[in-house]
Design a protein around this motif. Structure first.
Motif, PDB file in Angstrom:
ATOM      1  N   THR A  29       1.091  -1.130  -0.194  1.00  0.00           N
ATOM      2  CA  THR A  29      -0.004  -0.036  -0.307  1.00  0.00           C
ATOM      3  C   THR A  29       1.364   1.311   0.191  1.00  0.00           C
ATOM      4  O   THR A  29       1.978   1.129   0.699  1.00  0.00           O
ATOM      5  N   PHE A  30       0.466   2.575  -0.304  1.00  0.00           N
ATOM      6  CA  PHE A  30       1.029   3.755  -0.430  1.00  0.00           C
ATOM      7  C   PHE A  30       0.740   5.299  -0.139  1.00  0.00           C
ATOM      8  O   PHE A  30      -0.797   4.432   0.113  1.00  0.00           O
ATOM      9  N   GLY A  31       1.099   5.956   0.821  1.00  0.00           N
ATOM     10  CA  GLY A  31       0.010   7.065   1.623  1.00  0.00           C
ATOM     11  C   GLY A  31       1.148   7.948   1.959  1.00  0.00           C
ATOM     12  O   GLY A  31       2.198   7.969   0.838  1.00  0.00           O
ATOM     13  N   PHE A  32       0.510   8.905   2.135  1.00  0.00           N
ATOM     14  CA  PHE A  32       1.760   9.970   2.446  1.00  0.00           C
ATOM     15  C   PHE A  32       1.998  10.625   3.215  1.00  0.00           C
ATOM     16  O   PHE A  32       1.103  10.780   4.432  1.00  0.00           O
ATOM     17  N   ILE A  33       3.330  11.420   3.189  1.00  0.00           N
ATOM     18  CA  ILE A  33       3.748  12.469   4.346  1.00  0.00           C
ATOM     19  C   ILE A  33       3.152  13.730   4.297  1.00  0.00           C
ATOM     20  O   ILE A  33       2.956  14.249   3.248  1.00  0.00           O
ATOM     21  N   MET A  34       2.784  13.705   5.175  1.00  0.00           N
ATOM     22  CA  MET A  34       2.121  15.083   5.509  1.00  0.00           C
ATOM     23  C   MET A  34       3.393  17.073   5.784  1.00  0.00           C
ATOM     24  O   MET A  34       4.167  16.172   6.003  1.00  0.00           O
ATOM     25  N   PRO A  35       2.744  18.177   4.926  1.00  0.00           N
ATOM     26  CA  PRO A  35       1.845  18.294   4.350  1.00  0.00           C
ATOM     27  C   PRO A  35       1.642  17.678   3.098  1.00  0.00           C
ATOM     28  O   PRO A  35       2.467  17.384   2.234  1.00  0.00           O
ATOM     29  N   LEU A  36       0.718  17.562   1.892  1.00  0.00           N
ATOM     30  CA  LEU A  36       0.155  17.145   0.610  1.00  0.00           C
ATOM     31  C   LEU A  36       0.171  18.780   0.179  1.00  0.00           C
ATOM     32  O   LEU A  36      -0.704  18.865  -0.809  1.00  0.00           O
ATOM     33  N   GLU A  37       0.684  18.717  -0.156  1.00  0.00           N
ATOM     34  CA  GLU A  37       1.454  20.266  -1.128  1.00  0.00           C
ATOM     35  C   GLU A  37       2.905  20.129  -1.048  1.00  0.00           C
ATOM     36  O   GLU A  37       3.695  19.274  -0.997  1.00  0.00           O
ATOM     37  N   GLY A  38       3.130  20.541  -2.370  1.00  0.00           N
ATOM     38  CA  GLY A  38       4.705  20.933  -3.105  1.00  0.00           C
ATOM     39  C   GLY A  38       4.945  22.032  -2.480  1.00  0.00           C
ATOM     40  O   GLY A  38       4.888  23.063  -2.805  1.00  0.00           O
ATOM     41  N   TYR A  39       6.320  21.749  -2.286  1.00  0.00           N
ATOM     42  CA  TYR A  39       6.882  23.066  -1.694  1.00  0.00           C
ATOM     43  C   TYR A  39       8.702  23.284  -1.769  1.00  0.00           C
ATOM     44  O   TYR A  39       9.209  23.353  -0.632  1.00  0.00           O
ATOM     45  N   PRO A  40       9.194  22.487  -3.382  1.00  0.00           N
ATOM     46  CA  PRO A  40      10.238  22.235  -3.473  1.00  0.00           C
ATOM     47  C   PRO A  40      11.392  23.526  -3.056  1.00  0.00           C
ATOM     48  O   PRO A  40      12.822  23.256  -3.378  1.00  0.00           O
ATOM     49  N   THR A  41      11.552  24.564  -3.189  1.00  0.00           N
ATOM     50  CA  THR A  41      12.139  25.995  -2.906  1.00  0.00           C
ATOM     51  C   THR A  41      12.323  26.387  -1.741  1.00  0.00           C
ATOM     52  O   THR A  41      12.701  27.452  -1.474  1.00  0.00           O
ATOM     53  N   SER A  42      11.618  26.087  -0.671  1.00  0.00           N
ATOM     54  CA  SER A  42      11.743  26.490   0.599  1.00  0.00           C
ATOM     55  C   SER A  42      11.194  24.914   1.696  1.00  0.00           C
ATOM     56  O   SER A  42      10.846  24.203   1.475  1.00  0.00           O
ATOM     57  N   PRO A  43      11.493  25.167   3.037  1.00  0.00           N
ATOM     58  CA  PRO A  43      11.533  24.724   4.067  1.00  0.00           C
ATOM     59  C   PRO A  43      10.353  24.881   5.067  1.00  0.00           C
ATOM     60  O   PRO A  43       9.877  24.076   5.540  1.00  0.00           O
ATOM     61  N   PHE A  44       9.565  26.309   3.953  1.00  0.00           N
ATOM     62  CA  PHE A  44       8.376  25.877   4.906  1.00  0.00           C
ATOM     63  C   PHE A  44       7.097  25.905   3.731  1.00  0.00           C
ATOM     64  O   PHE A  44       6.786  26.371   2.482  1.00  0.00           O
ATOM     65  N   LYS A  55      -9.418  15.621   3.397  1.00  0.00           N
ATOM     66  CA  LYS A  55     -10.000  14.866   2.924  1.00  0.00           C
ATOM     67  C   LYS A  55     -10.250  14.199   1.278  1.00  0.00           C
ATOM     68  O   LYS A  55     -10.361  12.624   1.818  1.00  0.00           O
ATOM     69  N   ILE A  56      -9.855  15.271   0.728  1.00  0.00           N
ATOM     70  CA  ILE A  56      -9.668  14.210  -0.683  1.00  0.00           C
ATOM     71  C   ILE A  56      -8.534  13.015  -0.694  1.00  0.00           C
ATOM     72  O   ILE A  56      -9.240  11.676  -1.524  1.00  0.00           O
ATOM     73  N   ALA A  57      -7.611  12.674   0.157  1.00  0.00           N
ATOM     74  CA  ALA A  57      -6.794  11.800   0.030  1.00  0.00           C
ATOM     75  C   ALA A  57      -7.983  10.640   1.250  1.00  0.00           C
ATOM     76  O   ALA A  57      -7.905   9.221   0.938  1.00  0.00           O
ATOM     77  N   ASP A  58      -8.837  10.785   1.831  1.00  0.00           N
ATOM     78  CA  ASP A  58      -9.860  10.490   2.691  1.00  0.00           C
ATOM     79  C   ASP A  58     -10.526   9.201   1.887  1.00  0.00           C
ATOM     80  O   ASP A  58     -11.149   8.248   1.635  1.00  0.00           O
ATOM     81  N   GLU A  59     -11.856  10.502   0.712  1.00  0.00           N
ATOM     82  CA  GLU A  59     -12.016   9.886   0.601  1.00  0.00           C
ATOM     83  C   GLU A  59     -11.653   8.773  -0.841  1.00  0.00           C
ATOM     84  O   GLU A  59     -12.611   8.379  -1.481  1.00  0.00           O
ATOM     85  N   ALA A  60     -10.566   9.430  -1.099  1.00  0.00           N
ATOM     86  CA  ALA A  60      -9.910   8.396  -2.715  1.00  0.00           C
ATOM     87  C   ALA A  60      -9.700   7.199  -2.254  1.00  0.00           C
ATOM     88  O   ALA A  60      -9.884   5.931  -3.122  1.00  0.00           O
ATOM     89  N   GLY A  61      -9.686   7.134  -1.254  1.00  0.00           N
ATOM     90  CA  GLY A  61      -8.975   6.164  -0.043  1.00  0.00           C
ATOM     91  C   GLY A  61      -7.925   5.424  -0.209  1.00  0.00           C
ATOM     92  O   GLY A  61      -7.471   4.494  -0.659  1.00  0.00           O
ATOM     93  N   PHE A  62      -6.678   6.232  -0.221  1.00  0.00           N
ATOM     94  CA  PHE A  62      -5.409   6.109   0.176  1.00  0.00           C
ATOM     95  C   PHE A  62      -5.990   5.260   1.991  1.00  0.00           C
ATOM     96  O   PHE A  62      -6.387   5.516   2.498  1.00  0.00           O
TER      97      PHE A  62
END
Length: 325
Positions: A29-44, A55-62
């Motif tokens: 199975t696979f899931g995600f480490i939070m947060p659910l966003e890309g921030y490639p040029t910043s530590p924040f 909610k999207i990840a929950d409802e999609a069934g991840f």
């Protein structure tokens, strides 16, 4: 293909909703480490729309959302994780989601009082009706230890003691315990409530300065970081050999991941992460499933496209190959 050989799972884990969602004998199975966003040029991260994306990840069934424990911003390290305290965030996400497993990867056990961690974790366990997976680490930022007036060098010893103390007070009524680094329990007080399903799964995150046979004998699963995939068969063989007279625990890893817009873009390493189109990703996960990997936790920090778009593509094309439900 050979299926991952984990188990035979203890009865209390077979019936545990979060554990059986994430760790499936014979499946990855696979899931995600939070947060659910890309921030490639910043530590924040911005945390923009983070509740909606959860909610999207929950409802999609991840399978799972994983929280990191980063108490301070260390400019030398350059990544703050989700910035929010993991237990506070878990409480918030408990009310935003309904079925996805919520895990920690991991709580820095050596910077926190284990009895307080136990109370916080069981509270989340109840708020989510057993959707918590408690992953514990020793942390990888020496600069934080002076702020807590704690010894960096003995963190391995304190980790073992904290791990066992959390298990003791969450699974035993009016326990007794004599510890070197923490307190004394004389059997006259009790931690309440106990876990909803009798046992709260506890995971070792990273090596935690422990021998592999200790991890195999005390954890309910092992989550490590991205490593050279060419060494994965040898690592898994060593992991399996570390289980003596006990059931075989699942192995998983976390990795920075950028989903390319071109579905046919080949897999490549990018610093300490991966970038691939969905077809190469499916091939990688299928191959690792056959090798014995049970779970992959993707960190979307390097993502260059909107997270909602990436989640939608993964849900449509990749998740059906590795379902959590």
């Amino acid at each position: 293909m050979n299926a991952p050989a984990i188990g035979p799972l203890p009865t209390e884990l077979l019936s545990h909703p979060a554990y059986r969602r994430v760790f499936k004998p014979g499946r990855l199975t696979f899931g995600f480490i939070m947060p659910l966003e890309g921030y490639p040029t910043s530590p924040f991260p911005t945390l923009e729309g983070h509740a909606r994306l959860a909610k999207i990840a929950d409802e999609a069934g991840f399978s799972a959302l994983w929280m990191r424990d980063v108490p301070f911003y260390d400019p030398g390290f350059g990544d703050t994780g989700q910035m929010l305290d993991p237990f506070v965030y878990l409480g918030f996400l408990a009310g935003q989601t309904s079925k996805i497993a919520l895990g920690t990867a991991g709580i820095v056990a050596t910077l926190r009082d284990p009895l307080v961690v136990a109370k916080q974790a069981v509270s989340v366990d109840h708020l989510t009706d057993g959707r918590l997976l408690l992953g514990l680490s020793t942390g990888d930022r020496p600069v934080e230890y002076p702020a807590f007036n704690l010894d960096y060098e003995n963190r391995g010893d304190r980790y073992r003691e904290a791990f066992e103390l959390i298990r003791t007070v969450t699974e035993t009524s009016f326990p007794t315990a004599q510890t070197e680094f923490y307190g004394t329990l004389r059997g006259d007080i009790d931690l309440v409530p106990k876990p909803v399903h009798g046992r709260m799964p506890m995971l070792v995150v990273g090596r935690a300065r422990q021998e592999m046979n200790w991890i195999a004998g005390h954890s309910d699963a092992w989550l490590w970081h991205l490593s050279d995939f060419r060494q994965l068969p040898d690592l898994l063989a060593t992991w399996r050999a570390s289980h003596v007279d006990t059931w075989l625990r699942p192995y998983g890893y976390g990795a920075f991941f950028d989903l390319a817009e071109n579905p046919n873009e080949p897999l490549r390493y990018t610093g300490n992460g991966l970038r691939a189109g969905r077809n190469a990703l499916i091939a990688l996960l299928a191959h690792q499933q056959s090798q014995g990997v049970s779970h992959v936790a993707f960190n979307l920090k390097p993502l260059r496209r909107p997270a909602a778009d990436a989640l939608a593509e993964l849900a449509e094309y990749v998740l059906p190959q590795f379902p959590a439900e």
